[in-house]
Design an enzyme around this catalytic site. Structure first.
Site, PDB file in Angstrom:
ATOM      1  CG  ASP A 100      -1.835   0.965   1.271  1.00  0.00           C
ATOM      2  OD1 ASP A 100      -2.177   1.720   0.122  1.00  0.00           O
ATOM      3  OD2 ASP A 100      -2.822   1.115   2.059  1.00  0.00           O
ATOM      4  CG  ASP A 119      -3.453   3.816  -3.413  1.00  0.00           C
ATOM      5  OD1 ASP A 119      -4.361   3.050  -3.817  1.00  0.00           O
ATOM      6  OD2 ASP A 119      -3.483   4.660  -2.559  1.00  0.00           O
ATOM      7  CD  GLU A 120      -5.467  -1.021  -1.524  1.00  0.00           C
ATOM      8  OE1 GLU A 120      -5.180  -1.836  -0.650  1.00  0.00           O
ATOM      9  OE2 GLU A 120      -6.595  -0.350  -1.375  1.00  0.00           O
TER      10      GLU A 120
END
Length: 357
Positions: A11, A105-106
């Protein structure tokens, strides 16, 4: 029995805001809020400096400004964020082909097979974080665990720029003291329902009677019990096929339905571009509206011939205005255009032929 999986959840830390701070040195160390200013805008991301004042993603921008008067507002640049996200994905790919992105983003990574030869999932996670720091000048937090649920919990344990490992033999004990709201999918409403019945911690769910959980929460009750025991058999699914894509816009002032055509056409073009290079065919067009009093409605259309261009998508979306059915004086603060029910091209042709038979 097969050995436990080795899953990493990575993350990126305050991703959009961190990219802005990296690319503009004058923003470093300052409370950065990624959002347009204005009454209708919401926060896309907040730096950790801004979070100390209580600023959070999805918060109205005006509230963020009240909480943190010194905040620096930066309009989002999703083209740049997508480019950085691709660079992060390239780092992941050095260690495994089993990558399941959740957003820009993850992502989940299955590193059960030690293809990079680092010897352990923990070492692999450390190598990934080190590469992100060295090559992209950004930080990421990671969780290592025997399944996706535990890995996602673990990645949030030592944010920002942290690593946490949950081992198979101690999973249930490690997560028992965590609030039920930490379970992915348990929002505020479900959390209140659980707490009303005495389930405040994950350990409360682990100790609960499964029959009682199912009685109150249906099949989800059984799922909650399994997760509380640290059980999650869902595999990492790389390159998930496109299921839906959409775009929406909030207006500076409320508009009547007949004035929405320019926005619908622009959003149709943006949504069509958002399909990317997928060969899958969207079957259903969605028009989403939010009224001035925050009522959300949607209308769907599954045409005989799926849209094959942005103009065709716009035409279908505009036709859905006829199905809204609200009084003509109704004003709208938001409109969205979406595509759903993507199918393989061959399946779409068969369905079209059936319509014409």
């Amino acid at each position: 029995m097969s050995p436990p999986r080795k899953i990493i959840h990575v993350d990126m830390d305050a991703f959009y805001a961190s990219v802005e701070q990296r690319d503009d040195p004058s923003l470093r160390g300052r409370p950065v809020v990624v959002a347009w200013r204005g009454m209708r805008s919401v926060v896309c991301a907040a730096s950790y400096e801004a979070r100390r004042f209580g600023v959070r993603s999805a918060m109205p921008a005006v509230r963020a400004e009240r909480l943190c008067p010194e905040a620096v507002f930066v309009p989002p640049d999703f083209t740049r964020y997508r480019a950085v996200s691709r660079q992060v994905r390239e780092i992941f790919a050095r260690h495994t082909a089993l990558i399941e992105p959740l957003s820009l983003d993850e992502a989940y990574l299955d590193v059960t097979a030690d293809t990079s030869g680092l010897g352990s999932a923990t070492a692999t996670a450390e190598a990934i974080r080190a590469a992100i720091r060295a090559e992209l000048q950004l930080t990421a937090s990671a969780g290592v665990a025997p399944n996706k649920f535990l890995a996602k919990l673990a990645s949030d344990w030592r944010k920002p720029d942290g690593l946490f490992v949950i081992r198979p033999d101690s999973a249930a004990a490690v997560i028992a003291s965590q609030p039920v709201g930490r379970i992915p999918g348990v929002g505020q409403v479900m959390q209140r329902r659980l707490e009303t019945r005495g389930y405040h911690r994950i350990g409360d769910l682990a100790a609960a009677d499964v029959t009682e959980l199912v009685q109150h929460f249906g099949r989800y009750g059984r799922r909650l019990h399994e997760l509380a025991l640290g059980i999650d058999d869902h595999p990492v699914k790389p390159d998930r096929p496109v299921q839906s894509v959409s775009s929406e816009d909030t207006f500076a002032e409320d508009l009547p339905l007949e004035a929405l055509e320019p926005a619908i056409r622009a959003l149709a073009a943006k949504t069509w571009r958002g399909r990317g290079k997928t060969a899958r065919v969207p079957r259903t067009v969605v028009l989403k509206l939010k009224t001035a009093d925050f009522r959300i409605i949607s209308r769907h259309l599954t045409p005989e011939r799926p849209p094959d261009s942005a103009d065709a998508l716009a035409a279908y979306a505009l036709s859905l205005r006829l199905r809204v059915g609200l009084p003509s004086e109704t004003r709208y603060r938001l409109v969205g255009v979406g595509l759903t029910q993507f199918t393989d091209a061959d399946d779409a042709r068969v369905q079209a032929d059936l319509f014409l038979a």
